[in-house]
Design an enzyme around this catalytic site. Sequence first.
Site, PDB file in Angstrom:
ATOM      1  N   ASP A  58      43.972  12.086  47.193  1.00 49.19           N
ATOM      2  CA  ASP A  58      43.572  11.983  48.606  1.00 49.19           C
ATOM      3  C   ASP A  58      42.092  12.321  48.774  1.00 49.19           C
ATOM      4  O   ASP A  58      41.543  12.195  49.877  1.00 49.19           O
ATOM      5  CB  ASP A  58      44.464  12.836  49.511  1.00 49.19           C
ATOM      6  CG  ASP A  58      44.361  14.321  49.228  1.00 49.19           C
ATOM      7  OD1 ASP A  58      43.788  14.700  48.191  1.00 49.19           O
ATOM      8  OD2 ASP A  58      44.874  15.117  50.045  1.00 49.19           O
ATOM      9  N   SER A  59      41.424  12.694  47.676  1.00 51.41           N
ATOM     10  CA  SER A  59      39.961  12.825  47.705  1.00 51.41           C
ATOM     11  C   SER A  59      39.333  11.499  48.140  1.00 51.41           C
ATOM     12  O   SER A  59      38.171  11.472  48.544  1.00 51.41           O
ATOM     13  CB  SER A  59      39.434  13.234  46.323  1.00 51.41           C
ATOM     14  OG  SER A  59      39.943  12.385  45.317  1.00 51.41           O
ATOM     15  N   ASP A  97      48.867  10.937  45.477  1.00 48.82           N
ATOM     16  CA  ASP A  97      48.840  12.156  46.292  1.00 48.82           C
ATOM     17  C   ASP A  97      49.566  11.960  47.611  1.00 48.82           C
ATOM     18  O   ASP A  97      49.416  10.918  48.263  1.00 48.82           O
ATOM     19  CB  ASP A  97      47.384  12.492  46.642  1.00 48.82           C
ATOM     20  CG  ASP A  97      46.875  13.729  45.934  1.00 48.82           C
ATOM     21  OD1 ASP A  97      47.689  14.508  45.400  1.00 48.82           O
ATOM     22  OD2 ASP A  97      45.645  13.900  45.904  1.00 48.82           O
ATOM     23  N   LYS A 127      52.163  13.616  43.910  1.00 48.12           N
ATOM     24  CA  LYS A 127      51.609  14.974  43.786  1.00 48.12           C
ATOM     25  C   LYS A 127      51.451  15.562  45.171  1.00 48.12           C
ATOM     26  O   LYS A 127      51.121  14.846  46.104  1.00 48.12           O
ATOM     27  CB  LYS A 127      50.250  14.927  43.083  1.00 48.12           C
ATOM     28  CG  LYS A 127      49.477  16.256  43.131  1.00 48.12           C
ATOM     29  CD  LYS A 127      48.276  16.292  42.231  1.00 48.12           C
ATOM     30  CE  LYS A 127      46.960  15.911  42.871  1.00 48.12           C
ATOM     31  NZ  LYS A 127      46.567  16.709  44.049  1.00 48.12           N
ATOM     32  N   GLU A 129      50.140  19.524  47.164  1.00 50.33           N
ATOM     33  CA  GLU A 129      49.552  20.846  47.001  1.00 50.33           C
ATOM     34  C   GLU A 129      50.530  21.919  47.470  1.00 50.33           C
ATOM     35  O   GLU A 129      51.324  21.685  48.375  1.00 50.33           O
ATOM     36  CB  GLU A 129      48.251  20.946  47.821  1.00 50.33           C
ATOM     37  CG  GLU A 129      47.192  19.974  47.362  1.00 50.33           C
ATOM     38  CD  GLU A 129      45.947  19.987  48.256  1.00 50.33           C
ATOM     39  OE1 GLU A 129      45.798  20.884  49.114  1.00 50.33           O
ATOM     40  OE2 GLU A 129      45.112  19.076  48.076  1.00 50.33           O
ATOM     41  N   GLU A 196      43.297  23.759  40.121  1.00 52.73           N
ATOM     42  CA  GLU A 196      41.936  23.428  40.586  1.00 52.73           C
ATOM     43  C   GLU A 196      41.127  24.679  40.913  1.00 52.73           C
ATOM     44  O   GLU A 196      41.600  25.595  41.606  1.00 52.73           O
ATOM     45  CB  GLU A 196      42.003  22.523  41.836  1.00 52.73           C
ATOM     46  CG  GLU A 196      40.602  22.217  42.372  1.00 52.73           C
ATOM     47  CD  GLU A 196      40.532  21.046  43.353  1.00 52.73           C
ATOM     48  OE1 GLU A 196      41.559  20.385  43.601  1.00 52.73           O
ATOM     49  OE2 GLU A 196      39.412  20.799  43.849  1.00 52.73           O
TER      50      GLU A 196
HETATM   51  O1  KIV Z   1      42.604  14.355  45.461  1.00 51.35           O
HETATM   52  C1  KIV Z   1      42.228  14.451  44.293  1.00 51.35           C
HETATM   53  O2  KIV Z   1      41.429  13.650  43.798  1.00 51.35           O
HETATM   54  C2  KIV Z   1      42.757  15.559  43.500  1.00 51.35           C
HETATM   55  C3  KIV Z   1      42.095  15.810  42.187  1.00 51.35           C
HETATM   56  C4  KIV Z   1      40.736  16.315  42.377  1.00 51.35           C
HETATM   57  C5  KIV Z   1      42.911  16.683  41.316  1.00 51.35           C
HETATM   58  O3  KIV Z   1      43.649  16.211  43.908  1.00 51.35           O
END
Ligand code: KIV
Length: 287
Positions: A58-59, A97, A127, A129, A196
């Site tokens: 989600d970055s 994510d 994924k 958090e 992280e």
């Molecule tokens: O959102 C993302 O790109 C991430 C990575 C930095 C692990 O969670």
Amino acid sequence: MSTHNLSQLDGAMRPVTAPDIQAHKRSRGAEPLVCLTSYTTLTARLLDAHTDLMLVGDSLGMVLYGLETTVGVTLDMMIAHGQAVMRGARRSCVVVDMPFGTYQESPEMAFRNAARIMKEVGCAGVKFEGGIEMAPTVKFLTDRGIPVMGHVGLMPQSVNTAGGFKSRGRGDDDARRILADAHAIADAGAFAIVVEGVVEPVARTITEEINVPTIGIGASPACDGQILVTEDLVGLFQDFTPKFVKRYMDLGSGIAEAARLYAEDVRSGRFPQDEHCFGVTKPKDDN
Ligand code: KIV
């Protein structure tokens, strides 16, 4: 000790699965896992031969859409980019994510949204958090057929309660908390955990104590694998490079320079030329 890596998988071109990743612990003789973020078909095609796992992180909200944080990313954005990445991936394990607000409320809500990602993207897993508080959700999803990758330590979706993007694990209390988070998520059935922005001794202890791979970003070489945001690795950003990033090239300057040369050519009439045009016949050579 002999080492193995996932490119040796049966010698076959089959996609790497979540259980393949789960089995890949360095303490069991595996090489470090190579992971990168990918948001588009083009990047996925370029990275796929080199990575064990591609994360549709989600970055992308910050990297592609210019958002200040990842909080504004939506499920539809993640699904669209997940589908794009799947079109470019042949071998890497693709994980998507879950964005902020799509899994925290209840395990049932998390299952509904994760199932939508799995069905519409066709990826290997999701994924999200969180630590101890998210363990029941990890168990709920994995018990129902959805592979889950955890994410502990610095959790960008919690930026508003954490007061910024700060490294974690410096004091004893914080170190104990992160270790407990990692144990809870691993025990709940996660197939791997992103760690992280965590100080080396804590990342090392987590990696030694849990039985699934840790994938570090700013968490030292002690982890079972490494992940970076691809746009950081290739230097697309001019202004800021986080301490934990190694820049392998300066693609940002390369793109800006190409644009400058193109602008010069267009303005001076050097582009396009005959070879770039349709229907332009070259005058015959008289000799
Ligand atoms: O959102 C993302 O790109 C991430 C990575 C930095 C692990 O969670």
